[in-house]
Design an enzyme around this catalytic site. Structure first.
Site, short mmCIF file in Angstrom:
data_model
loop_
_atom_site.label_atom_id
_atom_site.label_comp_id
_atom_site.label_asym_id
_atom_site.label_seq_id
_atom_site.Cartn_x
_atom_site.Cartn_y
_atom_site.Cartn_z
N LYS A 114 34.24 34.41 32.73
CA LYS A 114 35.05 35.52 33.21
C LYS A 114 34.86 36.53 32.29
O LYS A 114 34.94 36.44 31.04
CB LYS A 114 36.47 35.11 33.41
CG LYS A 114 37.24 36.07 33.95
CD LYS A 114 38.89 35.48 34.43
CE LYS A 114 39.51 36.43 35.23
NZ LYS A 114 40.82 35.74 35.49
N SER A 189 41.65 36.16 40.19
CA SER A 189 40.90 37.14 39.69
C SER A 189 39.71 36.57 39.00
O SER A 189 38.85 37.25 38.42
CB SER A 189 41.83 37.73 38.42
OG SER A 189 42.25 36.98 37.48
N SER A 213 44.84 32.23 39.82
CA SER A 213 43.24 33.22 39.76
C SER A 213 42.13 32.32 39.16
O SER A 213 40.96 32.57 39.39
CB SER A 213 43.64 33.97 38.16
OG SER A 213 44.27 35.14 38.89
#
Length: 572
Positions: A114, A189, A213
């Site tokens: 990420k 996310s 997320s």
């Protein structure tokens, strides 16, 4: 303090990063543009343990594994815009210089990260233009541990600018698309991870989860994830939109394309003793005896939580849950409905803790004209209204619209003092104790209930911009962040345009405000083909048990002919 009127700086920073990414891809060695070779196709389809042993024994080179996944990652980027920082050249250099331990338990395995994770020499923008042009000096704890284990970080992936959305859009990198249908979100996310893994462009992904997320992207995009409990996984060496926020702790956790990979990777990382890299990690070794117990247990006791009492699951999600429950029953497991302590209460507590600063912190990083996330923007606008205006609106919702659910959420949404925040933390702890007692009530120390199955979300993926109305409909995942329970996501099926049509008897207009916002986007015909998953829930620090029970569920589904079909890797 960010100076005002810095729109030109914002636009220049966005252009700089997008041009830089394009240049990095264009300058890759020509091998990355060639079709996949037969050897590379074998690499993509090889079991992870066999692939690791091949690299350890010198039968395969780590750089060849990297190039195979790099080729697919480049294609995934073209189709879904899922990649932010491109680190393929640097990764080849790390391998060549011996910075990757090719004798480690993850030897040669490509790992995507990420965008919020620190890699030395690269920006950690988190989608904010103010963070552009500020490369970190050294690898964070997580990246150092991965390299010591033999894993090869090679790309970073898309996320929303606030890290508070089930979409993945920001001005710096643009919009990430769902690989199954480009009109829909891949989740957030950690949405770039979901898209890249579903496309086949990575073997392992690392995301983070504060309200769902790593679970929403797995559900939306069709891959696997494990939301680990706090203290089981490193968290040092990252950037965030809300530093210091501890009311609902964010945890970094793995995402994968297969359940086998998820289990192997999680076990290998914990065997690396992550507490030696990060003081926040509990010195808790991998407990093989727990994994074996639940692999071999003849009859599992599985509770089915069919609704979070706020947003009823849409037909596609209800069907996936019943498919999983039916498969377990067919194997002789004890499957029964449960009604745990009020999940709506958890949503109220969690939303007030997560936004205790009135959204002030994540908004402080915006430059002039920078695009906010659709859902976070709505929360922020409401938070900034004068208290008297909010009271009038709350009274209207509660007494005129008679919407107790939406009114109950709105009632306390304002910036809180330290004293107010402490009171909400106290409510959190009381609520967690109620769940502990409830689970224990199924038998001495809870042995009468092994895991719970729930939908991961009320609906499949939302269309782009959908979080403007659906942002509050996150109770199926947010609940377990508040409890800090271990949760796994396992894809089960795809939306069916006929089976999953909303019955005419369902009147969306009569739903509460949270449910209306979610159902505004539910259309089985338009959503046809999107993935649908289930969530497997254990208690705190029960990663071994949850993974074993996920395997039992997947075996049961396959025995019933319900094998989930992954997207085909292009060219493989």
């Amino acid at each position: 303090m960010i100076p005002p009127f810095d729109w030109f700086d914002h636009r220049a920073a966005c252009k700089r990063k997008q041009d830089e990414r394009a240049a990095r891809i264009a300058s890759l060695p020509k091998t990355y543009s060639y079709p996949l070779s037969s050897c590379e196709k074998t690499i993509l389809n090889e079991d992870i343990e066999d692939l690791v042993h091949d690299v350890q024994d010198g039968k395969k080179k780590a750089v060849d594994v990297l190039r195979a996944y790099g080729k697919v990652a480049v294609k995934a980027q073209e189709k879904t815009n899922c990649v932010t920082e491109v680190m393929l050249k640097e990764a080849e250099g790390w391998i060549e210089r011996g910075e990757i331990n090719t004798k480690g338990p993850l030897a040669g395995i490509p790992v995507s990260l990420k965008d919020s994770i620190h890699v030395g020499g690269f920006d950690t923008s988190v989608g904010y233009s103010v963070n552009v042009g500020k490369p970190v000096q050294s690898d964070g704890a997580m990246v150092r541990m991965l390299k010591d284990a033999g894993a090869v970080p090679f790309v970073k992936t898309a996320l929303p600018v606030t890290l508070l959305s089930f979409e993945s859009f920001n001005d710096v990198w643009g919009r990430c698309l769902n690989p199954h249908n480009p009109k829909y979100s891949p989740g957030g996310s950690s949405g770039g991870e979901g898209a890249l893994l579903a496309f086949g462009g990575s073997r392992i992904g690392i995301g983070s989860d504060v309200a769902g997320s790593v679970r929403a992207p797995a559900h939306y995009s069709g891959c696997y994830s494990l939301r680990c409990s706090t203290g089981r996984w490193p968290k040092l060496g990252v950037n965030t939109s809300m530093p210091g926020q501890e009311g609902i702790a964010s945890v970094f956790s793995p995402m994968t394309r297969t359940l086998m990979d998820l289990t192997y990777f999680t076990r290998s990382i914990i065997q690396m003793q992550p507490w030696t890299y990060d003081q926040s990690v509990h010195p808790l070794t991998w407990r093989s005896e727990i994994e074996t117990t639940y692999q071999d247990k003849k009859i599992l006791k599985v509770g089915i939580m069919r609704t979070d009492t706020v947003v009823p699951p849409a037909p596609a999600c209800a069907r996936a849950l019943e498919t999983a429950a039916s498969a377990l029953r067919a194997q002789g497991h004890h499957v029964f409905d449960v009604s745990p302590p009020d999940p709506y209460e958890a949503l109220v507590i969690a939303s007030n803790l997560l936004n205790a600063d009135g959204t002030r912190t994540f908004r402080s990083y915006f430059r002039t004209g920078e695009t906010d996330d659709a859902g976070a923007r709505e929360f922020g606008r409401y938070m900034r209204l004068p208290r008297v205006v909010k009271w009038v609106y709350w009274a209207y919702v509660k007494y005129l619209q008679r919407d107790e659910v939406w009114a109950g959420l709105l009632e306390h949404w304002h910036e809180k003092s330290a004293g107010e925040n402490w009171r909400w933390v106290s409510k959190r702890e009381v609520y967690k104790a109620r769940w502990h007692e409830w689970w224990n009530g199924f038998g001495e120390k809870g042995e009468g209930l092994d895991v719970i199955l729930t939908p991961p979300n009320a609906t499949p993926a939302v269309p782009h911009g959908g979080m403007k109305s659906a942002a509050a409909a996150c109770g199926y995942t947010f609940l377990f962040n508040l409890l800090d329970y271990t949760c796994g996501i396992l894809p089960v099926t795809h939306v069916d345009a006929v089976k999953d049509v909303l019955p005419r008897s369902v009147d969306v207009r009569r739903m509460n405000g949270v449910a209306r916002g979610a159902y505004q986007h539910y259309d089985a015909v338009k959503m046809a083909g999107l993935p649908v998953a289930v969530q497997v829930v254990g208690r705190r620090l029960e990663e071994e048990k949850v993974l074993a029970c996920m395997q039992r569920l997947e075996d049961a589904l396959e025995a019933k002919g319900e094998r989930y079909e992954l997207l085909e890797v292009p060219g493989a």
